[in-house]
Each structure stands twice: as C-alpha cells, then as structure tokens.
Design an enzyme around this catalytic site. Sequence first.
Site, PDB file in Angstrom:
ATOM      1  N   ASP A  57       1.902   9.352 -10.430  1.00 40.07           N
ATOM      2  CA  ASP A  57       2.794  10.164 -10.687  1.00 40.07           C
ATOM      3  C   ASP A  57       2.418  11.057 -11.827  1.00 40.07           C
ATOM      4  O   ASP A  57       2.358  10.707 -13.028  1.00 40.07           O
ATOM      5  CB  ASP A  57       4.244  10.058 -10.726  1.00 40.07           C
ATOM      6  CG  ASP A  57       5.260  11.249 -11.540  1.00 40.07           C
ATOM      7  OD1 ASP A  57       3.949  12.656 -11.615  1.00 40.07           O
ATOM      8  OD2 ASP A  57       6.297  11.109 -11.561  1.00 40.07           O
ATOM      9  N   SER A 137      -5.701  28.459 -12.934  1.00 40.83           N
ATOM     10  CA  SER A 137      -5.766  29.466 -11.581  1.00 40.83           C
ATOM     11  C   SER A 137      -6.081  30.779 -12.365  1.00 40.83           C
ATOM     12  O   SER A 137      -5.609  30.893 -13.373  1.00 40.83           O
ATOM     13  CB  SER A 137      -4.473  29.177 -11.359  1.00 40.83           C
ATOM     14  OG  SER A 137      -3.469  30.213 -10.317  1.00 40.83           O
ATOM     15  N   TYR A 150       5.422  29.635 -13.022  1.00 46.86           N
ATOM     16  CA  TYR A 150       3.669  28.702 -12.577  1.00 46.86           C
ATOM     17  C   TYR A 150       2.715  29.436 -13.545  1.00 46.86           C
ATOM     18  O   TYR A 150       1.664  29.490 -13.823  1.00 46.86           O
ATOM     19  CB  TYR A 150       3.440  28.517 -10.824  1.00 46.86           C
ATOM     20  CG  TYR A 150       1.903  28.792 -10.861  1.00 46.86           C
ATOM     21  CD1 TYR A 150       2.066  27.226 -10.668  1.00 46.86           C
ATOM     22  CD2 TYR A 150       1.703  29.465  -9.828  1.00 46.86           C
ATOM     23  CE1 TYR A 150       0.242  27.054 -10.236  1.00 46.86           C
ATOM     24  CE2 TYR A 150      -0.273  28.962 -10.168  1.00 46.86           C
ATOM     25  CZ  TYR A 150      -0.700  28.156  -9.743  1.00 46.86           C
ATOM     26  OH  TYR A 150      -1.694  27.816  -9.056  1.00 46.86           O
ATOM     27  N   LYS A 154       0.062  28.308 -16.090  1.00 46.85           N
ATOM     28  CA  LYS A 154      -1.610  27.754 -16.036  1.00 46.85           C
ATOM     29  C   LYS A 154      -2.247  29.010 -17.158  1.00 46.85           C
ATOM     30  O   LYS A 154      -3.883  28.537 -17.506  1.00 46.85           O
ATOM     31  CB  LYS A 154      -1.979  28.768 -14.641  1.00 46.85           C
ATOM     32  CG  LYS A 154      -1.837  27.654 -13.556  1.00 46.85           C
ATOM     33  CD  LYS A 154      -2.250  26.035 -13.383  1.00 46.85           C
ATOM     34  CE  LYS A 154      -2.076  25.793 -12.049  1.00 46.85           C
ATOM     35  NZ  LYS A 154      -2.743  23.472 -12.524  1.00 46.85           N
TER      36      LYS A 154
END
Length: 246
Positions: A57, A137, A150, A154
Amino acid sequence: MRLDGKTAIVTGAGSGFGAGISRRFLSEGAQVMVADINEAAAMAVADEFGGLGHGVDVSSGAGIDAMIDRAIEVMGHVDILVNNAGVTHLPAAMEEVTEADFDRVFAVNCKSVYLAARRLVPHLKERGQGAILNVASTAGVSPRPRLNWYNASKGWMNTATKAMAVELAPHGIRVNALNPVAGETPLLKSFMGEDTPEIRAKFLATIPLGRFSTPEDLANAALYLCSDEASMITGVCMEVDGGRCI
C-alpha cells in the site's frame, strides 16, 4: 538490453501502465520489483518474465519502507524507482467529492512519492546515482472538468518532479515525469464515469492522434528516461498524449 545490470522498483505494476513498464524493463535486462496493492496481480506480472512480486500500500510509510528494504536485500541495490501507482475520484463537481475520496487521492498520488523519496533517496545519494520517474497525467497539465482534485494531485506531481530534480542533481540522481493521456487501463472507466461508445468518442475527440495511450506507449517513454541514454535529462515532464495538451 538497454537496462542490463540495472535494478528497478515499479509501483502500481499489477496492471495497466505499471505492468507495461515492468514487462519492458524486464525484457531490457533489468531486475524488477513489481509492486502493487493487489499482490496476486503483482506476482502474475513478475512471474511472466521473472521479476520480483511484492504487495504494498503505497500510502503507508511502513509499507513503502518494507518494499524498499526488500528490494535492496534481494537485488542488492536500487537504480530506478517508478512511482506509477495512482487512483482517481469519480467525475463530480469539486464541492461534491467526499473528504475520504480527496484524502485517498492525495495519499496514493502524492504522499507516496514523499514516502518513497524519504526512504530511497539516502540510498541513491550514497551510491551517487539513480533515476526516479513519476507517472503524472495530462490532467495535471490541461485539467479536465469534474476531476478537479485528481487534476490537482497530478499537477502536484509535476511540480514535485522539478523540485526533486533540482535538489538531487548534484548527487547524480535524475528525476523526470510522464504525463500520459487517458489509456486502456483499469482507471479509464473511473475517469469517464461510465464506459459507453458515446463517452469514449467524446474523450477521443480531444486527442489529435485519435487514440488512447497504451501501456506500451508509456513503457517506451519510461525506458528511455530511465536508461543511460537520458543521462543529461532531468526535471522533464514528458507528455505522452497524442497531442492532447497542444
């Protein structure tokens, strides 16, 4: 055999981009720890080409420490770290994303990079060499609506990459990032909310080359940036996006 004699850790490597990168590194001569929260998936990818499977993890400091300690114990040292593990929240208005989802996105996408650096950088400094590759990303370069937090995670990764590169360059350690466009990975459905031909067509319309990225696309770019061929390249956030960010 462009990575002959090299050792690498790839996180999030049980599927998608991470699996593609691991397979390519292994085929190019590297020893690779294939790490994923899904240990069975990591073992399957590792067994395919003789890598070392490991369950982790990446949001856990103890988990990251155990992963890197095992990699050093089994492989002798670590040359390359690919921080590929990542998650997203489902598309939603920014104020509707739950605190739990926000915390999970930043723990996996951002905190993991810190945790890995905390444990591995002293080892790389001692050896006077190494390469770290962060998989960010296009969302961190040209954000999409309804993926706000999100996107932000990134963007953080791209900034962290440049900051790490500047600080670690005097120690012979290179740090770069990849910014892939949405690809045929388990996260694709989460990005889109639902997987329908109409939504796919809408996504593809934003990519000039007209297709999603593939694990092979990312593996090719990762191979170059982590190889000695890129010995003069650090702090680069390379878009592997079919023109999406133009």
